[in-house]
Scaffold this active site. Structure first.
Site, short mmCIF file in Angstrom:
data_model
loop_
_atom_site.label_atom_id
_atom_site.label_comp_id
_atom_site.label_asym_id
_atom_site.label_seq_id
_atom_site.Cartn_x
_atom_site.Cartn_y
_atom_site.Cartn_z
N ILE A 1 2.25 -51.61 94.31
CA ILE A 1 2.03 -52.82 95.11
C ILE A 1 0.55 -53.24 95.01
CG2 ILE A 1 2.23 -53.85 97.41
CD1 ILE A 1 4.45 -51.73 97.95
N LYS B 1 3.71 -41.37 99.74
CA LYS B 1 4.79 -42.27 100.13
C LYS B 1 6.21 -41.77 99.84
CE LYS B 1 5.00 -44.77 95.86
NZ LYS B 1 5.34 -46.00 95.20
N SER C 1 5.38 -50.23 106.77
CA SER C 1 6.72 -50.18 106.18
C SER C 1 7.76 -50.47 107.24
CB SER C 1 6.94 -48.78 105.63
OG SER C 1 8.29 -48.58 105.33
N TYR D 1 6.60 -39.24 106.77
CA TYR D 1 6.01 -40.39 106.07
C TYR D 1 6.00 -41.62 106.99
CZ TYR D 1 6.23 -44.73 103.45
OH TYR D 1 6.04 -46.03 103.05
N LYS E 1 2.84 -43.96 109.00
CA LYS E 1 2.69 -45.42 109.02
C LYS E 1 2.57 -45.91 110.46
CE LYS E 1 2.85 -46.35 104.61
NZ LYS E 1 1.61 -46.77 103.95
N ASN F 1 13.07 -41.82 93.25
CA ASN F 1 13.80 -41.73 94.52
C ASN F 1 14.44 -43.05 94.88
OD1 ASN F 1 12.91 -39.04 95.27
ND2 ASN F 1 10.88 -39.94 95.58
C1 WQD Z 1 17.88 -48.24 98.78
C2 WQD Z 1 19.40 -48.08 98.88
C3 WQD Z 1 20.08 -45.80 99.15
C4 WQD Z 1 18.72 -44.41 95.22
C5 WQD Z 1 12.67 -46.06 101.02
C6 WQD Z 1 11.80 -45.58 102.14
C7 WQD Z 1 11.00 -46.71 102.68
C8 WQD Z 1 10.22 -47.40 101.60
C9 WQD Z 1 11.05 -47.73 100.43
C10 WQD Z 1 8.13 -46.58 100.70
C11 WQD Z 1 19.83 -47.09 99.95
C12 WQD Z 1 20.58 -46.35 97.84
C13 WQD Z 1 19.00 -45.19 96.32
C14 WQD Z 1 19.79 -43.89 94.44
C15 WQD Z 1 21.33 -45.01 95.92
N1 WQD Z 1 9.13 -46.57 101.28
N2 WQD Z 1 20.30 -45.49 96.67
N3 WQD Z 1 21.07 -44.22 94.83
O1 WQD Z 1 15.73 -45.75 101.35
O2 WQD Z 1 15.70 -48.23 101.77
O3 WQD Z 1 13.57 -47.03 101.51
O4 WQD Z 1 11.84 -46.63 100.02
O5 WQD Z 1 7.24 -46.27 100.20
O6 WQD Z 1 10.16 -46.21 103.65
O7 WQD Z 1 12.61 -45.04 103.17
O8 WQD Z 1 14.97 -47.37 99.53
O9 WQD Z 1 15.38 -47.60 97.12
O10 WQD Z 1 15.48 -45.30 98.17
O11 WQD Z 1 17.29 -46.96 98.65
O12 WQD Z 1 22.52 -45.28 96.22
O13 WQD Z 1 19.60 -43.18 93.47
O14 WQD Z 1 19.85 -47.55 97.64
O15 WQD Z 1 21.03 -44.96 99.73
O16 WQD Z 1 21.02 -47.57 100.50
P1 WQD Z 1 15.10 -47.04 101.12
P2 WQD Z 1 15.72 -46.76 98.29
#
Ligand code: WQD
Length: 337
Positions: free
Chosen positions: A12, A84, A124, A148, A152, A197
């Site tokens: 970002i 993060k 966040s 985490y 924040k 992730n």
């Molecule tokens: C999005 C959707 C998963 C991966 C997290 C942090 C948040 C922020 C951004 C930052 C969800 C699904 C994901 C995969 C999947 N942090 N998914 N298979 O969880 O909304 O937010 O990242 O620095 O604080 O909590 O984002 O992209 O991980 O997931 O099905 O392999 O995709 O279950 O519904 P999330 P995400």
């Protein structure tokens, strides 16, 4: 304004650097490169036409931060630097609290010494915890589900208290929803360490053949297709929100908090389908169990940012999917090429 971007070499931060320079400001980056690559600096030069001054320092190192402030005479700070990874924060909470809180405190102390009074913080939507209702409005109850997120929220509190005590200090807290996409040039983008992730980098790595298939975490949520719903926002829109926020901070005192989201929720399968369609690709996936700590549905009410900052997200899901893929396909190994 001359603006310090801590963590400015990250995903970002680097996109914000481009928008800051394009808006006519000067950017300086401080980054320890613990989760970013030096190559990003060359790419930023290419995109902005400017050599962005760079300090490879840990922002918790007060002596080094002090030296940088003495030299640079900043007008403002945008603070991105921090750990993060949600899962890692659960296993290493002390490391997260020490690093994330320390960097914020160090910056605030040094800013006070050098009379630098504008601060924008990279917060966040995770601070809303498990939402009782959606869309999420800034005044709603906060509370987190992992260390985490707590870092924040704690930093939001520290900044709010600091600006209440120091009437010169102005603070803008930006609660990001789910940033995806990349600069349309395909020259900068998200380059996660190891297996991603987050959803979009996972999908682009499946598309490039680095990973065999996507695991969809749960299809039994109370959403339109059973998969989790999020508010995905193009990183360039998010970056532009920082320009508005820092200009707002310069003209106002006290603390304000804003959601940066589009206001629209898409499910995991919506994203898979949109990505396939936008790029004419197939993303093989399997349904897996729910991921612990995930919530069913999160999306922003973005009204306040529109009314107060005159900011709205302009890019759509097709842009997000195409730009994510352009970055990944042009840079199969990220910045490591
Ligand atoms: C999005 C959707 C998963 C991966 C997290 C942090 C948040 C922020 C951004 C930052 C969800 C699904 C994901 C995969 C999947 N942090 N998914 N298979 O969880 O909304 O937010 O990242 O620095 O604080 O909590 O984002 O992209 O991980 O997931 O099905 O392999 O995709 O279950 O519904 P999330 P995400």
């Amino acid at each position: 304004m001359k603006i310090l971007l801590t963590g400015g070499a990250g995903y970002i931060g680097s996109h914000t650097c481009v928008e800051i320079v394009q808006a006519g400001h000067d950017a300086v980056i401080a980054d320890d490169l613990s989760n970013s690559k030096p190559a990003v600096l060359e790419r930023l030069k290419e995109l902005t036409g400017k050599d962005i001054p760079f300090y490879q320092i840990d922002v918790a190192d007060k002596e080094k931060v002090d030296e940088m402030f003495a030299k640079e005479h900043f007008d403002a700070v945008i603070h991105f630097a921090g750990y993060k990874a949600v899962g890692e924060s659960v296993t290493k909470p002390l490391m997260y609290y020490r690093n994330n809180i320390d960097t914020a405190l160090t910056l605030l102390e040094v800013m006070e010494k050098y009379d630098v009074n504008n601060f924008v913080f990279s917060s966040s939507a995770t601070v809303y915890g498990v939402p009782e209702t959606v869309p999420l409005v800034e005044g709603m109850k906060t509370g987190c589900t992992n260390p985490y997120g707590w870092t924040k929220l704690m930093i939001e509190q520290i900044l709010t208290d600091a600006s209440a005590a120091n009437k010169n200090l102005s603070v803008v807290l930006l609660r990001y929803f789910n940033p995806i996409g990349a600069h349309p040039s395909g020259r900068i983008g998200e380059d996660p360490n190891g297996i991603p992730n987050n959803l979009l980098p996972y999908i682009t790595q499946v598309a490039i053949g680095k990973l065999p298939q996507l695991g969809v975490f749960g299809n039994d949520y109370p959403t339109h297709d059973g998969t989790g719903v999020r508010d995905y926002i193009h990183v360039v829109d998010l970056a532009k929100g920082h320009v508005k926020a820092i200009e707002y901070a310069d003209e106002h005192k006290g603390t304000e908090v804003f959601n940066l989201g589009t206001g629209t929720g898409y499910s995991v399968l919506d994203i898979v389908n949109a990505f396939e369609k936008a790029n004419d690709l197939k993303i093989p996936y399997v349904i897996k169990p729910r991921r612990s700590g995930d919530v069913a549905e999160m999306y922003a009410d973005p009204k306040k940012a529109k009314e107060v900052l005159n900011w709205v997200a302009e890019k759509n899901l097709v842009d997000m999917c195409q730009d994510s893929w352009r970055w990944q396909s042009n840079n199969p190994k990220g910045y490591d090429e």
